[in-house]
Design a protein around this motif. Sequence first.
Motif, PDB file in Angstrom:
ATOM      1  N   LEU A 199     -13.875   9.223  23.632  1.00  0.00           N
ATOM      2  CA  LEU A 199     -15.345   9.268  24.291  1.00  0.00           C
ATOM      3  C   LEU A 199     -15.206  10.896  24.698  1.00  0.00           C
ATOM      4  O   LEU A 199     -14.535  11.149  25.169  1.00  0.00           O
ATOM      5  CB  LEU A 199     -15.321   8.314  25.213  1.00  0.00           C
ATOM      6  CG  LEU A 199     -16.818   8.159  25.852  1.00  0.00           C
ATOM      7  CD1 LEU A 199     -17.656   7.558  24.849  1.00  0.00           C
ATOM      8  CD2 LEU A 199     -16.696   7.320  27.276  1.00  0.00           C
ATOM      9  N   THR A 200     -16.685  11.344  24.200  1.00  0.00           N
ATOM     10  CA  THR A 200     -16.826  12.694  24.532  1.00  0.00           C
ATOM     11  C   THR A 200     -17.997  12.683  25.772  1.00  0.00           C
ATOM     12  O   THR A 200     -19.095  12.053  25.235  1.00  0.00           O
ATOM     13  CB  THR A 200     -17.112  13.635  23.587  1.00  0.00           C
ATOM     14  OG1 THR A 200     -16.032  13.969  22.709  1.00  0.00           O
ATOM     15  CG2 THR A 200     -17.631  15.100  24.023  1.00  0.00           C
ATOM     16  N   VAL A 201     -17.986  13.117  26.809  1.00  0.00           N
ATOM     17  CA  VAL A 201     -18.937  13.087  27.695  1.00  0.00           C
ATOM     18  C   VAL A 201     -19.403  14.327  28.074  1.00  0.00           C
ATOM     19  O   VAL A 201     -18.734  15.314  28.444  1.00  0.00           O
ATOM     20  CB  VAL A 201     -18.331  12.439  29.049  1.00  0.00           C
ATOM     21  CG1 VAL A 201     -19.438  12.060  29.997  1.00  0.00           C
ATOM     22  CG2 VAL A 201     -17.645  11.046  28.726  1.00  0.00           C
ATOM     23  N   SER A 202     -20.780  14.654  28.259  1.00  0.00           N
ATOM     24  CA  SER A 202     -21.334  15.643  28.739  1.00  0.00           C
ATOM     25  C   SER A 202     -22.691  15.230  29.364  1.00  0.00           C
ATOM     26  O   SER A 202     -23.081  14.056  29.300  1.00  0.00           O
ATOM     27  CB  SER A 202     -21.754  16.898  27.691  1.00  0.00           C
ATOM     28  OG  SER A 202     -22.856  16.338  26.840  1.00  0.00           O
ATOM     29  N   ALA A 203     -23.455  16.339  30.218  1.00  0.00           N
ATOM     30  CA  ALA A 203     -24.509  16.074  30.769  1.00  0.00           C
ATOM     31  C   ALA A 203     -25.846  16.227  30.159  1.00  0.00           C
ATOM     32  O   ALA A 203     -26.985  16.343  30.599  1.00  0.00           O
ATOM     33  CB  ALA A 203     -24.636  16.875  32.290  1.00  0.00           C
ATOM     34  N   ASP A 204     -25.499  16.725  28.710  1.00  0.00           N
ATOM     35  CA  ASP A 204     -26.622  17.135  27.772  1.00  0.00           C
ATOM     36  C   ASP A 204     -27.404  15.877  27.619  1.00  0.00           C
ATOM     37  O   ASP A 204     -26.949  14.606  27.720  1.00  0.00           O
ATOM     38  CB  ASP A 204     -25.988  17.300  26.458  1.00  0.00           C
ATOM     39  CG  ASP A 204     -25.301  18.712  26.254  1.00  0.00           C
ATOM     40  OD1 ASP A 204     -25.997  19.695  26.644  1.00  0.00           O
ATOM     41  OD2 ASP A 204     -24.095  18.717  25.923  1.00  0.00           O
ATOM     42  N   LEU A 205     -28.778  15.967  27.077  1.00  0.00           N
ATOM     43  CA  LEU A 205     -29.529  14.854  26.801  1.00  0.00           C
ATOM     44  C   LEU A 205     -29.041  14.075  25.519  1.00  0.00           C
ATOM     45  O   LEU A 205     -28.556  14.637  24.670  1.00  0.00           O
ATOM     46  CB  LEU A 205     -30.791  15.182  26.527  1.00  0.00           C
ATOM     47  CG  LEU A 205     -31.738  15.678  27.882  1.00  0.00           C
ATOM     48  CD1 LEU A 205     -33.028  16.294  27.484  1.00  0.00           C
ATOM     49  CD2 LEU A 205     -31.975  14.559  28.825  1.00  0.00           C
ATOM     50  N   PRO A 206     -29.049  12.665  25.522  1.00  0.00           N
ATOM     51  CA  PRO A 206     -28.759  11.989  24.296  1.00  0.00           C
ATOM     52  C   PRO A 206     -29.274  12.572  23.034  1.00  0.00           C
ATOM     53  O   PRO A 206     -28.310  12.640  21.939  1.00  0.00           O
ATOM     54  CB  PRO A 206     -29.114  10.492  24.510  1.00  0.00           C
ATOM     55  CG  PRO A 206     -29.248  10.619  25.927  1.00  0.00           C
ATOM     56  CD  PRO A 206     -29.625  12.048  26.548  1.00  0.00           C
ATOM     57  N   PHE A 207     -30.369  13.161  22.972  1.00  0.00           N
ATOM     58  CA  PHE A 207     -31.240  13.759  21.746  1.00  0.00           C
ATOM     59  C   PHE A 207     -30.452  14.876  21.314  1.00  0.00           C
ATOM     60  O   PHE A 207     -30.370  15.141  20.018  1.00  0.00           O
ATOM     61  CB  PHE A 207     -32.709  13.824  22.168  1.00  0.00           C
ATOM     62  CG  PHE A 207     -33.340  12.780  22.893  1.00  0.00           C
ATOM     63  CD1 PHE A 207     -33.507  11.575  22.076  1.00  0.00           C
ATOM     64  CD2 PHE A 207     -33.662  12.998  24.226  1.00  0.00           C
ATOM     65  CE1 PHE A 207     -33.910  10.441  23.083  1.00  0.00           C
ATOM     66  CE2 PHE A 207     -34.240  12.003  24.950  1.00  0.00           C
ATOM     67  CZ  PHE A 207     -34.287  10.787  24.297  1.00  0.00           C
ATOM     68  N   ALA A 208     -30.068  15.723  22.146  1.00  0.00           N
ATOM     69  CA  ALA A 208     -29.268  17.029  21.824  1.00  0.00           C
ATOM     70  C   ALA A 208     -27.880  16.699  21.012  1.00  0.00           C
ATOM     71  O   ALA A 208     -27.519  17.150  20.471  1.00  0.00           O
ATOM     72  CB  ALA A 208     -29.036  17.938  23.025  1.00  0.00           C
ATOM     73  N   GLN A 209     -27.157  15.617  21.895  1.00  0.00           N
ATOM     74  CA  GLN A 209     -26.255  15.052  21.427  1.00  0.00           C
ATOM     75  C   GLN A 209     -26.084  14.727  19.841  1.00  0.00           C
ATOM     76  O   GLN A 209     -25.416  14.955  18.988  1.00  0.00           O
ATOM     77  CB  GLN A 209     -25.482  14.056  22.146  1.00  0.00           C
ATOM     78  CG  GLN A 209     -25.266  14.785  23.679  1.00  0.00           C
ATOM     79  CD  GLN A 209     -24.695  13.536  24.580  1.00  0.00           C
ATOM     80  OE1 GLN A 209     -24.759  12.474  24.346  1.00  0.00           O
ATOM     81  NE2 GLN A 209     -23.925  13.836  25.490  1.00  0.00           N
TER      82      GLN A 209
END
Length: 168
Positions: free
Chosen positions: A81-91
């Motif tokens: 699992l990769t986690v960031s605070a980016d928006l889901p759309f950017a991911q």
Amino acid sequence: MANVTFMNNPVTLLGKEVAVGDKAPDFTVLANDLSAVTLADSKGKTRLISVIPSIDTGVCSSQTRKFNEEVASLGEDVFLLTVSADLPFAQARWCAAEGLDNVQIVSDHRDLSFGEAYGVVIKELRLLARSVFVIDKDDKVSYVEYVGEGTDHPDYENAIEAVKKLSK
């Protein structure tokens, strides 16, 4: 708390730092389709959680690809699992551009649930500090790395070795 810098400037991490031997804290993050993802969703598997500040940077992109390649050969009992605070759309855009269909990148943007539970919220930037956690099938934390400088790579070899020890 871990001493972390970002671009060589000290930052403040919010949340509770976790350590080897702790029960892994639960969290709720969002998948690219905005559905909720929790720790319990991967119960019974060895989990490698790769935390990045932003998927749109070189080190974060490399880290995501590297762990995806390494974990792909470890079998069905290992979950990345990769986690960031980016928006889901950017991911989702990044995954499509990179041609990676099977990488699970989730967003902690909505309420920083993961970041606060694992002590990785960078107060000054509202990003997550680069870190790696390995959690065993029984939700016990077996490996932790809070990367000292946010623009540095994590220790890939040690993290993968920790996963391999659990998946034997």
